[in-house]
Write a protein that holds these residues in place. Sequence first.
Motif, PDB file in Angstrom:
ATOM      1  N   PHE A  87       0.843  -1.189   0.000  1.00 16.55           N
ATOM      2  CA  PHE A  87       0.000   0.000   0.000  1.00 16.55           C
ATOM      3  C   PHE A  87       0.883   1.246   0.000  1.00 16.55           C
ATOM      4  O   PHE A  87       1.772   1.384   0.832  1.00 16.55           O
ATOM      5  N   MET A  88       0.634   2.161  -0.940  1.00 14.03           N
ATOM      6  CA  MET A  88       1.431   3.391  -1.030  1.00 14.03           C
ATOM      7  C   MET A  88       1.070   4.341   0.112  1.00 14.03           C
ATOM      8  O   MET A  88       0.097   5.095   0.054  1.00 14.03           O
ATOM      9  N   PHE A  89       1.849   4.255   1.179  1.00 15.63           N
ATOM     10  CA  PHE A  89       1.695   5.142   2.334  1.00 15.63           C
ATOM     11  C   PHE A  89       3.103   5.293   2.907  1.00 15.63           C
ATOM     12  O   PHE A  89       3.518   4.563   3.791  1.00 15.63           O
ATOM     13  N   GLY A  90       3.855   6.261   2.334  1.00 16.77           N
ATOM     14  CA  GLY A  90       5.245   6.454   2.725  1.00 16.77           C
ATOM     15  C   GLY A  90       5.385   7.230   4.018  1.00 16.77           C
ATOM     16  O   GLY A  90       4.415   7.799   4.538  1.00 16.77           O
TER      17      GLY A  90
ATOM     18  N   VAL B 297      -5.818   5.809  -4.762  1.00 17.92           N
ATOM     19  CA  VAL B 297      -6.009   4.615  -5.587  1.00 17.92           C
ATOM     20  C   VAL B 297      -5.803   3.361  -4.747  1.00 17.92           C
ATOM     21  O   VAL B 297      -6.600   2.413  -4.808  1.00 17.92           O
ATOM     22  N   CYS B 298      -4.751   3.328  -3.952  1.00 20.17           N
ATOM     23  CA  CYS B 298      -4.545   2.194  -3.053  1.00 20.17           C
ATOM     24  C   CYS B 298      -5.712   2.047  -2.079  1.00 20.17           C
ATOM     25  O   CYS B 298      -6.095   0.929  -1.713  1.00 20.17           O
ATOM     26  N   SER B 299      -6.283   3.175  -1.681  1.00 18.23           N
ATOM     27  CA  SER B 299      -7.421   3.129  -0.762  1.00 18.23           C
ATOM     28  C   SER B 299      -8.626   2.483  -1.425  1.00 18.23           C
ATOM     29  O   SER B 299      -9.380   1.739  -0.783  1.00 18.23           O
ATOM     30  N   SER B 300      -8.820   2.754  -2.717  1.00 15.42           N
ATOM     31  CA  SER B 300      -9.931   2.117  -3.431  1.00 15.42           C
ATOM     32  C   SER B 300      -9.710   0.611  -3.541  1.00 15.42           C
ATOM     33  O   SER B 300     -10.657  -0.174  -3.455  1.00 15.42           O
ATOM     34  N   ILE B 301      -8.463   0.209  -3.722  1.00 11.26           N
ATOM     35  CA  ILE B 301      -8.132  -1.216  -3.757  1.00 11.26           C
ATOM     36  C   ILE B 301      -8.374  -1.851  -2.390  1.00 11.26           C
ATOM     37  O   ILE B 301      -8.920  -2.951  -2.281  1.00 11.26           O
ATOM     38  N   ALA B 302      -7.990  -1.139  -1.339  1.00  6.70           N
ATOM     39  CA  ALA B 302      -8.164  -1.668   0.015  1.00  6.70           C
ATOM     40  C   ALA B 302      -9.633  -1.884   0.354  1.00  6.70           C
ATOM     41  O   ALA B 302      -9.968  -2.779   1.147  1.00  6.70           O
TER      42      ALA B 302
ATOM     43  N   MET C 109      -9.407  -4.218  -8.148  1.00  4.97           N
ATOM     44  CA  MET C 109     -10.096  -2.951  -8.427  1.00  4.97           C
ATOM     45  C   MET C 109     -11.442  -3.306  -9.063  1.00  4.97           C
ATOM     46  O   MET C 109     -11.682  -3.110 -10.253  1.00  4.97           O
ATOM     47  N   ALA C 110     -12.336  -3.836  -8.261  1.00  2.69           N
ATOM     48  CA  ALA C 110     -13.573  -4.423  -8.776  1.00  2.69           C
ATOM     49  C   ALA C 110     -14.409  -3.437  -9.583  1.00  2.69           C
ATOM     50  O   ALA C 110     -15.124  -3.830 -10.508  1.00  2.69           O
ATOM     51  N   TYR C 111     -14.297  -2.167  -9.265  1.00  2.00           N
ATOM     52  CA  TYR C 111     -15.109  -1.164  -9.954  1.00  2.00           C
ATOM     53  C   TYR C 111     -14.773  -1.100 -11.441  1.00  2.00           C
ATOM     54  O   TYR C 111     -15.635  -0.777 -12.268  1.00  2.00           O
ATOM     55  N   TYR C 112     -13.513  -1.420 -11.829  1.00  2.00           N
ATOM     56  CA  TYR C 112     -13.170  -1.378 -13.247  1.00  2.00           C
ATOM     57  C   TYR C 112     -13.893  -2.486 -14.020  1.00  2.00           C
ATOM     58  O   TYR C 112     -14.386  -2.271 -15.131  1.00  2.00           O
TER      59      TYR C 112
ATOM     60  N   ARG D 281     -11.606   8.828  -5.747  1.00  2.00           N
ATOM     61  CA  ARG D 281     -11.473   9.488  -4.454  1.00  2.00           C
ATOM     62  C   ARG D 281     -11.552   8.419  -3.366  1.00  2.00           C
ATOM     63  O   ARG D 281     -11.989   7.300  -3.610  1.00  2.00           O
ATOM     64  N   ARG D 282     -11.147   8.767  -2.171  1.00  2.00           N
ATOM     65  CA  ARG D 282     -11.403   7.872  -1.045  1.00  2.00           C
ATOM     66  C   ARG D 282     -12.915   7.769  -0.848  1.00  2.00           C
ATOM     67  O   ARG D 282     -13.653   8.694  -1.164  1.00  2.00           O
ATOM     68  N   HIS D 283     -13.364   6.645  -0.324  1.00  2.00           N
ATOM     69  CA  HIS D 283     -14.810   6.427  -0.307  1.00  2.00           C
ATOM     70  C   HIS D 283     -15.566   7.415   0.585  1.00  2.00           C
ATOM     71  O   HIS D 283     -16.778   7.549   0.435  1.00  2.00           O
ATOM     72  N   ASP D 284     -14.866   8.115   1.465  1.00  2.00           N
ATOM     73  CA  ASP D 284     -15.542   9.119   2.292  1.00  2.00           C
ATOM     74  C   ASP D 284     -15.403  10.529   1.712  1.00  2.00           C
ATOM     75  O   ASP D 284     -15.712  11.511   2.405  1.00  2.00           O
TER      76      ASP D 284
END
Length: 244
Positions: free
Chosen positions: A75-78, A87-92, A212-215, A236-239
Motif C-alpha cells: 500500500f502506497m503510504f510512505g 487509488v490504493c485506498s480504493s483497492i483496500a 479494483m472491482a469497480y473497473y 477518491r477515497r470512499h468518504d
Amino acid sequence: MPEHRVGTLEEFETARQELLAEEKALTRRGDELARKRRELPWVPVDKDYGFETENGTKALADLFYGRSQLLVYHFMFGPSYEAGCPVCSSIADTLDANAIHLRARDVTLICSSRAPLDKLLAYRERMGWSFDWVSTVGGDFHRDLGFLYTEDELRLFLEGDIPPMVSQMAQATGTDVFGYVTEGPGLSAYALSDGMVYRTYVTTARGLEPAMAYYGLLDRTPSGRHEQDEETHWLRRHDEYGGT
C-alpha cells in the motif's frame, strides 16, 4: 452520454452471442494463466524482514497467522504521507471485504506500508477497514520487490513534465511529488512450508486490476471507464465523494 448505434432486439441478441463466445474464450485463457501462475517456481525468502504490528515486531513467517498462504498488498503510504494513496485506498476497499473469504481458503491477507504504524492504524480507522496492516522496519521489503525507488532512479521523471494526475495524488496524500512516487503499489504472494517462507508471485500496475472491482463493473456499462483525456484521476477515497 455520447450518441450510439441503436438496433433491434434481434440485432442485439446476435451481437451479444458473438461477444459471449469471445468472453468465454477469454475466461478459458484466464484459467490457463492462473494455472501458469501456480506453476511458477517458488523462491526461498532468506532475508530477515521485520514488521511493526499491533502485537509488536514480527518476522514475515509470523504474518501468516497459522495459515499456509499469505497475500501482501504493498500500500502506497510512505513515511512523509499524511494519508494513504487514494487509488490504493480504493483497492483496500475491495481487499477488506474479501479478507474473510480468503481466510476460509487458508490465505491470510495483509497490507504493508513504510509509514509509522500509528499513522496506518489511524487511517485504517478512518476508512473503516479491519485487515491487518503492518509497517516495514526499513525499506528492504518493498525495495527488494521493486516497489520503492531512489531519487537517482526517478531523476529523469522528476526533471520532466510531471503529469497533473501525479501532482493531484501527491497533494491528496499530503506530500510532494518525489515523496509520492518514491512508493509503488504491488501485490506479492507467499507460501509457508516446513517452516520456510517462499515467494510465489509478484505483480503491479494493471496486474492489480482484479482488486479494483469497480473497473470490471465499469467495463460492462455503456460508457466504460471513460478515462480518456482526463488529466486528473476521478478516484477518491470512499468518504470523499460527497453526495454521489
